[in-house]
Design an enzyme around this catalytic site. Structure first.
Site, PDB file in Angstrom:
ATOM      1  N   ASN A   1      30.646  45.701  44.468  1.00  0.00           N
ATOM      2  CA  ASN A   1      31.972  45.341  43.975  1.00  0.00           C
ATOM      3  C   ASN A   1      31.948  43.863  43.622  1.00  0.00           C
ATOM      4  O   ASN A   1      32.122  42.997  44.483  1.00  0.00           O
ATOM      5  CB  ASN A   1      33.028  45.636  45.038  1.00  0.00           C
ATOM      6  CG  ASN A   1      33.183  47.119  45.305  1.00  0.00           C
ATOM      7  OD1 ASN A   1      33.753  47.847  44.491  1.00  0.00           O
ATOM      8  ND2 ASN A   1      32.654  47.577  46.434  1.00  0.00           N
ATOM      9  N   GLU A   2      31.688  43.594  42.352  1.00  0.00           N
ATOM     10  CA  GLU A   2      31.508  42.226  41.889  1.00  0.00           C
ATOM     11  C   GLU A   2      32.845  41.493  41.808  1.00  0.00           C
ATOM     12  O   GLU A   2      33.917  42.112  41.853  1.00  0.00           O
ATOM     13  CB  GLU A   2      30.840  42.244  40.502  1.00  0.00           C
ATOM     14  CG  GLU A   2      29.466  42.890  40.479  1.00  0.00           C
ATOM     15  CD  GLU A   2      28.368  42.010  41.066  1.00  0.00           C
ATOM     16  OE1 GLU A   2      28.676  41.075  41.814  1.00  0.00           O
ATOM     17  OE2 GLU A   2      27.186  42.271  40.765  1.00  0.00           O
TER      18      GLU A   2
END
Length: 639
Positions: free
Chosen positions: A162-163
């Site tokens: 989850n950038e």
């Protein structure tokens, strides 16, 4: 007994954070929590649903769980696990596959049923990913959710993949990877960014947040900024790990390096009462001077009072008294004589004057760390007449590209052909290596022949550096520590034979000085394992008379330097000496330009080293000391 620095709630911190001296102790504490949960669930006749992570951070947790399974009877038969993520596209048997990682690091060594572990598929058609992600979440929900979620943290704050920009309600999905994430992963892909997938399937933040318990691991100073931001900053999509502030049962488990930007480590006097010894005073004064952009000797009473240092001021009475003490500490750390200055008063110098000609061992984890990290000091020691030995602890073979190995093989084969040299055995080794490299698949490890060729390249470059600096080739020792020679990025644990080769060399040379790479933060890196071997060897020789006269100095790698307040010996370099060091680094041609395993830093090693050395000199200058072109820094380890 656990070596915990802090575990109580601390002011400024919005996430419970436990700081350990040693990542191994930290990992054992987390493994124990997981094991206790598994056993508790088993005693109730229930399944234990674990969310697991990959990467370097959890490896020691997994190795401890394996030990507990084999030695303490910990069973995984009631465990169901779900991994956070997988690269896309990615075949399951590829070297970089998280399927392969989990089997090698945990599943193949415990009794978890194969049908009980789930990892996202990186080899399904893209059109099926959406449905797959929904079913992955549904499977977790059908089991009552995750009982425990283990996390690492990326250098940009990502959890799972989850950038930054991911929302707190994001679901399991296909994610475009941030450029910094891909660059950081190049080590796993042979150092070639083009081979790193641009996408990954990741468990969403919302599903992570639904876990009943979340524990996040972080080791090393590269994670320190994101840890401080997550723990002390505000909740923001720019640092997805900060979402964990809103979780009701979360714990961050970090080592001292990863915690270094937290206020309780960086400025402990703002959090609690401290003992103002010389080290703490130096840390506070250097930090204050740099923050206010003032030389140490210009700091005033008001500066101390306005910046949370009134207790320090009260203990001395006047700013001048504090300033002069710290200035003298800084001044006395600077020396152009790293082996000690003969016939000089050494009471205020970092090294002893006697004996005036010392026996020195420079331990270099890889075949270029000596010249990259302390090339100027190396040259000074030689020029000033000391008996200098270099011990190259590993072959460094995995850091040689396939193209470089092929070029070397072609040279050897053409040379032998040109001069009619017919050594069938040698020819077969090189021909076999060449055939393998020309058809090598991403899922294949290098053969022993290829590793031998790559090791020869690094050995030749190291010898060339020694000739350049001016030490006899017989003073170059190639130890080839066994832990390194796995052919994989993942190394074997440190063993007795690794320590033995270090011990034997020290006992043979009987040095007055040892220089070693002091990268203490990463428990899985080669530097850390090499240092552990040196420390064990030194401790085992503690009863020897010659060891009582041996001082151990620690240098840092090419990425970061010791903090200014930690430095106990700073060796200045002139502009000409900086150029000389650069030319020495150039002897390692296989590591120049597109170097394998460069990490997230695009600079070449000589650029990293020069900028780091320039920065150290600049810090001394900002604090009011003499202005030098560059400086190499060392901290003494008291064995």
């Amino acid at each position: 007994m656990e070596k915990i620095l802090f575990k109580e709630p601390i002011a400024y911190e919005k996430i419970p954070t436990r700081i350990f001296l040693d990542p191994k102790d930290a990992s054992k504490s987390v493994a124990k929590e997981i094991a206790d949960l598994i056993r508790s669930k088993a005693s109730e006749g229930k399944m234990c649903v674990l969310g697991l992570a990959t990467g370097s951070s959890p490896k020691t947790v997994y190795s401890e769980l394996i030990r507990m399974h084999k030695e303490e009877g910990l069973s995984f038969k009631n465990v169901i696990s779900f991994n956070l993520d997988e690269y896309y596209p990615m075949e399951q048997d590829a070297l970089q596959s998280y399927w392969r990682f989990m089997r090698e690091q945990l599943f193949d060594h415990v009794d978890i049923p194969k049908e009980n572990y789930f990892i996202p598929f990186g080899d399904i058609p893209q059109s099926e990913i959406g449905e797959f992600c929904k079913s992955y979440e549904a499977k977790i929900d059908s089991l009552g959710g995750l009982d425990f979620q283990l996390l690492g943290i990326g250098g940009n704050g990502h959890i799972g993949f989850n950038e930054p920009g991911s929302l707190i309600n994001s679901r399991t999905r296909l994610m475009m990877l941030d450029h910094s994430t891909r660059v950081a992963a190049t080590m796993d892909f042979g150092g070639e960014l083009i081979k790193v997938p641009k996408k990954a399937i990741t468990l969403g933040v919302s599903k992570i947040m639904q876990a009943k318990r979340v524990v996040l691991l972080a080791w090393g100073e590269r994670k320190s900024q994101m840890i401080a931001d997550a723990v002390e900053g505000s909740v923001s999509e720019h640092n997805p790990s900060s979402y964990l502030q809103t979780h009701s049962n979360v714990l961050f488990v970090v080592d001292q390096a990863a915690a270094s930007d937290l206020k309780r480590i960086k400025s402990p006097w703002l959090v609690e009462d401290v003992v103002w010894d010389s080290k703490m005073t130096k840390k506070a004064v250097c930090g204050l001077a740099l923050e206010l952009k003032k030389p140490v000797l210009k700091l005033t009473n008001k500066d101390y009072n306005d910046n949370g240092l009134s207790d320090l001021l009260a203990s001395y009475g006047q700013a001048y008294e504090i300033n002069i003490e710290v200035f003298n500490q800084l001044q006395h750390s600077i020396t152009g004589w790293p082996g000690g200055k003969p016939n000089a008063d050494d009471s205020k110098r970092p090294e002893r004057a006697n004996p005036d000609r010392k026996r020195v061992i420079i331990f270099s984890p890889h075949p270029d760390d000596d010249i990259i990290s302390m090339g100027g000091t190396f040259q000074r020691l030689v020029d000033q007449g000391h008996e200098v030995h270099v011990a190259y602890q590993t072959s460094g073979n995995i850091a040689v590209s396939d193209d470089e190995a092929l070029r070397f093989i072609d040279f050897v084969v053409d040379f032998n052909t040109q001069f009619g040299i017919s050594n069938t055995e040698v020819k077969d080794i090189f021909e076999n290596a060449k055939r393998f490299l020309q058809t090598k698949k991403d899922s294949e490890l290098d053969t022993p022949e290829v590793r031998h060729v790559k090791g020869l390249i690094r050995k030749g470059e190291a010898k060339n550096t020694c000739r350049f600096v001016g030490i006899p080739i017989q003073n170059a020792h190639f130890l080839n520590m066994p832990f390194y020679e796995t052919g994989k990025i993942q190394k074997a644990p440190l063993g007795p034979k690794d320590v033995e080769v270090i011990r034997d060399l020290i006992e043979e040379i009987k040095p007055h000085q040892i220089f070693a790479a002091g990268d203490l933060a990463d428990p899985h890196g080669t530097h850390k394992v090499c240092l552990d071997a040196i420390m064990e060897a030194v401790k085992s020789l503690g009863d020897k008379d010659f060891m009582k006269e041996c001082w151990v100095w620690l240098y840092r790698g090419a990425w970061a330097e010791w903090e200014i307040h930690e430095i106990e010996m700073a060796v200045p370099m002139s502009p000409d000496q900086v150029i000389q060091k650069r030319l020495g680094i150039f002897k390692h041609q296989s590591q120049k330009d597109g170097v394998v395993f460069q990490g997230s830093d695009a600079r070449e090693f000589w650029q990293r080293a020069e900028e780091r050395n320039n920065m150290t000199a600049e810090l001394y200058n900002k604090l009011g000391l003499a202005e030098y072109e560059a400086m190499e820094a060392f901290v003494r380890w008291h064995h």
